[in-house]
Design a protein around this motif. Structure first.
Motif, PDB file in Angstrom:
ATOM      1  N   PRO A 219       0.835  -1.211   0.000  1.00 21.96           N
ATOM      2  CA  PRO A 219       0.000   0.000   0.000  1.00 21.96           C
ATOM      3  C   PRO A 219       0.866   1.256   0.000  1.00 21.96           C
ATOM      4  O   PRO A 219       1.926   1.293   0.608  1.00 21.96           O
ATOM      5  CB  PRO A 219      -0.812  -0.096   1.285  1.00 21.96           C
ATOM      6  N   THR A 220       0.409   2.269  -0.700  1.00 18.37           N
ATOM      7  CA  THR A 220       1.185   3.483  -0.829  1.00 18.37           C
ATOM      8  C   THR A 220       1.000   4.432   0.338  1.00 18.37           C
ATOM      9  O   THR A 220       1.858   5.240   0.612  1.00 18.37           O
ATOM     10  CB  THR A 220       0.815   4.218  -2.125  1.00 18.37           C
ATOM     11  N   THR A 221      -0.122   4.366   1.027  1.00 19.01           N
ATOM     12  CA  THR A 221      -0.350   5.245   2.175  1.00 19.01           C
ATOM     13  C   THR A 221       0.075   4.530   3.458  1.00 19.01           C
ATOM     14  O   THR A 221      -0.072   3.331   3.581  1.00 19.01           O
ATOM     15  CB  THR A 221      -1.837   5.656   2.289  1.00 19.01           C
ATOM     16  N   ARG A 222       0.523   5.347   4.341  1.00 16.54           N
ATOM     17  CA  ARG A 222       0.912   4.774   5.625  1.00 16.54           C
ATOM     18  C   ARG A 222      -0.278   4.640   6.530  1.00 16.54           C
ATOM     19  O   ARG A 222      -1.108   5.543   6.618  1.00 16.54           O
ATOM     20  CB  ARG A 222       1.934   5.685   6.312  1.00 16.54           C
TER      21      ARG A 222
END
Length: 152
Positions: free
Chosen positions: A142-145
């Protein structure tokens, strides 16, 4: 010059005593267990031991006794024994050296074959990596934390 029977008997006794000393290993410095040293130790001219000379039979006796000792594995002359021992040691060392050279040659050949196999395997790995789809086995993260709950 002729010698008397007494002188000849004395000379033969001196020669026999010298034979016994030489065959016991009492070799004078610079001498060996040979006719030359025997003649010098007995005080007799060396030529008297050859051909039909008066002491030729004693030379034959000396050589016979010396041969018997050598056949029994004994060497009255320490120099001769040392020479024989060193010759045997040299032969053994030559054999060991030849074995070492053979082993080095075998190991060098093995090393060359092993390096060639490693290079071929490396090329195969590179070829297989290039042939497969680079994205086929890769999972995207996933790109978001995400927020982590808890003490940090």
């Amino acid at each position: 010059m002729r010698i008397s029977a007494d002188q000849r008997t004395q000379n033969e006794n001196r020669i026999r005593a010298a034979i016994d000393r030489l065959l016991r290993g009492e070799i004078p410095p610079g001498g060996g267990c040979d006719i030359k040293t025997l003649a010098a130790a007995a005080g007799v001219d060396r030529t008297a031991f050859y051909g039909s000379r008066p002491y030729a039979h004693l030379r034959a006796e000396f050589e016979h006794r010396l041969a018997q000792l050598q056949n029994n594995g004994e060497t009255p002359d320490p120099k001769t024994a040392q020479i024989e021992r060193l010759k045997t040691e040299i032969d053994n060392l030559k054999d060991r050296l030849n074995q070492a050279y053979s082993t080095i040659e075998e190991l060098t050949d093995f090393r060359s074959r092993a390096l060639a196999r490693l290079a071929a395997q490396h090329e195969e790995i590179l070829r297989l990596r290039a042939a497969t789809d680079p994205n086929a086995n890769v999972t995207q993260l996933p790109t978001t934390r995400q927020k982590i709950i808890g003490p940090c």
